[in-house]
Design a protein around this motif. Sequence first.
Motif, PDB file in Angstrom:
ATOM      1  N   SER A   1     -30.625  15.801 -45.588  1.00 32.29           N
ATOM      2  CA  SER A   1     -31.284  15.351 -46.817  1.00 32.29           C
ATOM      3  C   SER A   1     -32.722  15.847 -46.870  1.00 32.29           C
ATOM      4  N   GLU A   2     -33.452  15.388 -47.915  1.00 34.09           N
ATOM      5  CA  GLU A   2     -34.861  15.709 -48.045  1.00 34.09           C
ATOM      6  C   GLU A   2     -35.726  14.812 -47.162  1.00 34.09           C
ATOM      7  N   ILE A   3     -35.147  13.771 -46.595  1.00 38.59           N
ATOM      8  CA  ILE A   3     -35.883  12.872 -45.706  1.00 38.59           C
ATOM      9  C   ILE A   3     -36.178  13.588 -44.392  1.00 38.59           C
ATOM     10  N   GLN A   4     -37.428  13.520 -43.955  1.00 37.38           N
ATOM     11  CA  GLN A   4     -37.812  14.162 -42.699  1.00 37.38           C
ATOM     12  C   GLN A   4     -37.412  13.267 -41.529  1.00 37.38           C
ATOM     13  N   VAL A   5     -36.677  13.819 -40.590  1.00 42.51           N
ATOM     14  CA  VAL A   5     -36.119  13.044 -39.487  1.00 42.51           C
ATOM     15  C   VAL A   5     -36.894  13.316 -38.203  1.00 42.51           C
ATOM     16  N   TYR A   6     -37.272  12.237 -37.509  1.00 40.43           N
ATOM     17  CA  TYR A   6     -37.930  12.319 -36.205  1.00 40.43           C
ATOM     18  C   TYR A   6     -36.976  11.721 -35.174  1.00 40.43           C
ATOM     19  N   HIS A   7     -36.379  12.621 -34.382  1.00 40.49           N
ATOM     20  CA  HIS A   7     -35.431  12.181 -33.361  1.00 40.49           C
ATOM     21  C   HIS A   7     -36.244  11.780 -32.123  1.00 40.49           C
ATOM     22  N   CYS A   8     -36.384  10.484 -31.928  1.00 37.78           N
ATOM     23  CA  CYS A   8     -37.330   9.958 -30.937  1.00 37.78           C
ATOM     24  C   CYS A   8     -36.702   9.816 -29.557  1.00 37.78           C
ATOM     25  N   ARG A   9     -37.487   9.273 -28.619  1.00 40.06           N
ATOM     26  CA  ARG A   9     -37.048   9.161 -27.232  1.00 40.06           C
ATOM     27  C   ARG A   9     -36.578   7.763 -26.868  1.00 40.06           C
ATOM     28  N   SER A  10     -36.864   6.791 -27.730  1.00 40.71           N
ATOM     29  CA  SER A  10     -36.373   5.432 -27.515  1.00 40.71           C
ATOM     30  C   SER A  10     -36.254   4.742 -28.865  1.00 40.71           C
ATOM     31  N   GLU A  11     -35.330   3.804 -28.940  1.00 40.39           N
ATOM     32  CA  GLU A  11     -35.137   3.087 -30.199  1.00 40.39           C
ATOM     33  C   GLU A  11     -36.350   2.217 -30.532  1.00 40.39           C
ATOM     34  N   GLY A  12     -36.938   1.601 -29.517  1.00 41.13           N
ATOM     35  CA  GLY A  12     -38.146   0.817 -29.749  1.00 41.13           C
ATOM     36  C   GLY A  12     -39.282   1.683 -30.245  1.00 41.13           C
ATOM     37  N   GLY A  13     -39.458   2.849 -29.621  1.00 39.56           N
ATOM     38  CA  GLY A  13     -40.507   3.769 -30.052  1.00 39.56           C
ATOM     39  C   GLY A  13     -40.282   4.267 -31.460  1.00 39.56           C
ATOM     40  N   ALA A  14     -39.016   4.517 -31.818  1.00 36.41           N
ATOM     41  CA  ALA A  14     -38.702   4.960 -33.176  1.00 36.41           C
ATOM     42  C   ALA A  14     -39.059   3.886 -34.193  1.00 36.41           C
ATOM     43  N   THR A  15     -38.770   2.626 -33.843  1.00 36.00           N
ATOM     44  CA  THR A  15     -39.043   1.537 -34.786  1.00 36.00           C
ATOM     45  C   THR A  15     -40.538   1.292 -34.928  1.00 36.00           C
ATOM     46  N   PHE A  16     -41.282   1.358 -33.821  1.00 39.78           N
ATOM     47  CA  PHE A  16     -42.742   1.249 -33.925  1.00 39.78           C
ATOM     48  C   PHE A  16     -43.304   2.381 -34.783  1.00 39.78           C
ATOM     49  N   SER A  17     -42.732   3.579 -34.649  1.00 37.03           N
ATOM     50  CA  SER A  17     -43.197   4.713 -35.443  1.00 37.03           C
ATOM     51  C   SER A  17     -42.917   4.485 -36.924  1.00 37.03           C
ATOM     52  N   ALA A  18     -41.718   3.998 -37.231  1.00 36.53           N
ATOM     53  CA  ALA A  18     -41.375   3.706 -38.626  1.00 36.53           C
ATOM     54  C   ALA A  18     -42.280   2.617 -39.188  1.00 36.53           C
ATOM     55  N   MET A  19     -42.553   1.621 -38.376  1.00 39.55           N
ATOM     56  CA  MET A  19     -43.444   0.522 -38.785  1.00 39.55           C
ATOM     57  C   MET A  19     -44.814   1.052 -39.175  1.00 39.55           C
ATOM     58  N   GLU A  20     -45.382   1.893 -38.337  1.00 38.63           N
ATOM     59  CA  GLU A  20     -46.728   2.393 -38.607  1.00 38.63           C
ATOM     60  C   GLU A  20     -46.751   3.382 -39.764  1.00 38.63           C
ATOM     61  N   HIS A  21     -45.691   4.186 -39.913  1.00 39.14           N
ATOM     62  CA  HIS A  21     -45.630   5.065 -41.085  1.00 39.14           C
ATOM     63  C   HIS A  21     -45.589   4.240 -42.357  1.00 39.14           C
TER      64      HIS A  21
END
Length: 546
Positions: A38-58
């Motif tokens: 899709s047009e959504i930019q995907v960040y394939h992270c190293r941990s699920e917790g880290g991914a969620t913190f990243s989404a939170m801050e974005h």
Amino acid sequence: MTTFATHIVQVLEDFGCTKAFGVSGGYVFPLWHSLESSEIQVYHCRSEGGATFSAMEHSLHTDTPAAVFVTSGPGLTNALTALRSARADGAKVILLSAITTETEQDPTQMQETSPSFVKAVTGESPQLPFSRSFVMRNHHDFKKLRNELETLCSGKSNTLGVFLSQKTQLSSITVDKNLCQNRIVSSPSDPNLPHWIQMIRSKLQQRKFVIWAGYGAKRSANHLLELAEAYETPVMTTPRAKGVFPEAHPLSWGCTGIGGNIEGDVQDAGSDWGVIVLGSRLEDMSSSLIQLGWNEREIIAVTNEPQRIKRNLPSNALIIETDIVALLSGLAGAVNAPKLPKFSLKPYSVLREKASSDGIHPVSVMSAVQKIAVDKHGYSVIADIGNTLCWTTRYLKFNIPGVFRVSTHDATMTHAACGAVGIGSNNTPVIAIVGDGAMIMQNEVSTAVQHQLPIIWLVMNDSRYNMCEQGFNIDGAKVPDCSIPLVDFAKYGAALGARGLSVEVDEDIDEALHRAISWKSPTVIDVRIDGRIPAPLGSRLKALPS
């Protein structure tokens, strides 16, 4: 062919979601693949917790919804802690995951997740990770998805969980175009708003009130400044609200809570001084609960979460449930005087402290960050929990909102070490000030390297869990071992593909920051600090059991 997975992603795009963070897995593969296509930019992270913190801050940085994708079972449970923080801080996060079985009487599946588990982690209580969640099973559920996203984007809920089996993800769907139109959701206006405006205006005219601003007042920073100057009213903020009112302003009383630096202490102002609270729940780390002793002081709290602040106020407080943006806009509009600045910001710098043979004084680190990263280059700052939060809250000052971030509700370690990716994903230069314990526990340096984000991790390295060691080292009590074997974080960062710098003497701090900023790429700075120097914990220790 349109599948459930592809159409879910299209709906997210319709609601302004531009980024997704997560970790792939078998049960969520169709959703992950659809996001990548899709047009959504995907960040394939190293941990699920880290991914969620990243989404939170974005989400908080851009005030837009952010998606998280995780597989079922441990992928989901690894994200729950960060989801609770995201919910508490008001981030708009949509988590996409899978169920493996409809009932727990069915044959056991690997990484089992059932609807009953989803229900158990969803509810009104802020202690649960999901505000709302549901399992999608047929095309009628897309109407519910849009309704839930409208609620999320309006700010009436925060974390949304969307779950569907892998079979459902792959099922084809005929899109009902009548469901593709987004409604504009507006919050109902408060009929009592004119009364509240007049009442609070009369209080400000008395010149015997102090405003206590929280993160919920961030969108009204300009109006808050107008009111403070018009009525010459002092303002203090919570740690999350640093910068909502200029901290170098003559009317600033500083910051409350952990590491607080209130210069004009309201405790000494006398009970005839009242307090107007704007947009804070006044939780422990934001207030040190000093307000619970104000039984004779007039307290007015303006909030959209009356039940969550009620427990943190004495019984004499008046709680007003209304929209803070509308209230402050109305108050600013009622000011008769010309809206011209009355005050100039005061020059501010942090004086360095003498280093020792055991390392650099933490105040000297803050001095360099303030001078170079904040004042000269306009970097955003995100601080992790622990002594680093105390040092940053006490010594760093900000004059604009939204450039300092900390999460104090759950006080979750690694929030900053991971969440910096969410800010940096917008090409916003950010410095994450973290402890060595947090950096070892979890980080997303590798994800930042993959996308070459402008992030600096400044590690306050004292080889110990120092908040625990210092916090309980009272009256000669024997504290259990809090030491951590010395880690060379410059080499650690380099091993992950980032640039690494080591700072062992005070004179090298400035040079290291200048170099890291000039690179505009992921950099880890290992700063060896003197761990014997007590952090400014303030009244935090009083809240702990003996």
